[in-house]
Write a protein that holds these residues in place. Structure first.
Motif, PDB file in Angstrom:
ATOM      1  N   ASP A  21       0.842  -1.194   0.000  1.00 18.19           N
ATOM      2  CA  ASP A  21       0.000   0.000   0.000  1.00 18.19           C
ATOM      3  C   ASP A  21       0.878   1.246   0.000  1.00 18.19           C
ATOM      4  O   ASP A  21       2.042   1.196   0.411  1.00 18.19           O
ATOM      5  N   PHE A  22       0.292   2.321  -0.480  1.00 15.06           N
ATOM      6  CA  PHE A  22       0.970   3.625  -0.516  1.00 15.06           C
ATOM      7  C   PHE A  22      -0.055   4.700  -0.189  1.00 15.06           C
ATOM      8  O   PHE A  22      -1.193   4.638  -0.670  1.00 15.06           O
ATOM      9  N   HIS A  23       0.331   5.633   0.664  1.00 12.33           N
ATOM     10  CA  HIS A  23      -0.505   6.817   0.902  1.00 12.33           C
ATOM     11  C   HIS A  23       0.351   8.059   0.802  1.00 12.33           C
ATOM     12  O   HIS A  23       1.504   8.067   1.242  1.00 12.33           O
ATOM     13  N   ARG A  24      -0.229   9.109   0.246  1.00 12.99           N
ATOM     14  CA  ARG A  24       0.459  10.408   0.148  1.00 12.99           C
ATOM     15  C   ARG A  24       0.425  11.121   1.484  1.00 12.99           C
ATOM     16  O   ARG A  24      -0.557  11.004   2.225  1.00 12.99           O
ATOM     17  N   PHE A  25       1.504  11.900   1.744  1.00  5.93           N
ATOM     18  CA  PHE A  25       1.479  12.783   2.905  1.00  5.93           C
ATOM     19  C   PHE A  25       0.367  13.816   2.734  1.00  5.93           C
ATOM     20  O   PHE A  25       0.052  14.233   1.608  1.00  5.93           O
TER      21      PHE A  25
END
Ligand code: MG
Length: 169
Positions: A21-25
């Motif tokens: 998974d990846f989330h933006r700041f």
């Protein structure tokens, strides 16, 4: 007779699963990793609490049991899951896995982050994940790496996590 002919895959008591998974700041959000609030100038954006680590582990668990991905169980278009604690997502996924007579053996994760430094929080994340999964701490691996300034992680645009789990009958 080859090894492939020696038994049905469903006879094997072990399954592995992978999650990513990846989330933006995002400004004005708490940074939560593995259920631990980590002091930082910004958190991660997302529909839930954006705990990218628990999302990766949840997807790995679902995958190990041959189930669908986290987005199909908890769609980000569903207001019931807005700002929800990702503990709930992990617990729900683990319940689905246990209903299929599997239990978790170990979890290993890699956190890809240029910032903040994960090292000071590693033990707290491990303890939290142990509590959430019921696993002993020595069945949980928490590792972290930067991307040496390259790519979207290196440009400090967000945090990604890879997770692997083993489940057994
Ligand atoms: Mg996510």
């Amino acid at each position: 007779m080859s090894r492939m002919d020696s038994g049905s895959p469903s006879d094997c008591p072990f399954r592995v699963g992978i999650g990513f998974d990846f989330h933006r700041f995002a400004e004005g959000r708490d940074l939560v990793l593995g259920g631990v609030s980590i002091p930082h100038s910004q958190g991660l954006g997302g529909h839930s609490d954006a705990d990218v680590l628990l999302h990766a582990v949840t997807d790995a668990l679902l995958g190990a049991a041959g189930l669908s991905d986290i987005g199909s169980y908890f769609p980000d278009t569903d207001d019931r899951y807005r700002n929800i604690s990702s503990h709930y997502l992990l617990e729900t996924a683990y319940r689905l896995v246990r209903e299929r007579d599997y239990s978790l053996v170990n979890v290993d994760v890699v956190i890809l982050a240029e910032e903040p430094s994960i090292q000071p929080h590693r033990e707290a994340i491990k303890t939290s994940l142990a509590r959430l999964t019921g696993l002993p701490p020595d069945a949980i691996g928490i590792k972290a790496t930067t991307m040496e300034g390259a790519g979207l992680i290196g440009r400090r645009e967000g945090i990604a996590v890879q997770a692997v789990v083993l489940i057994s009958k």
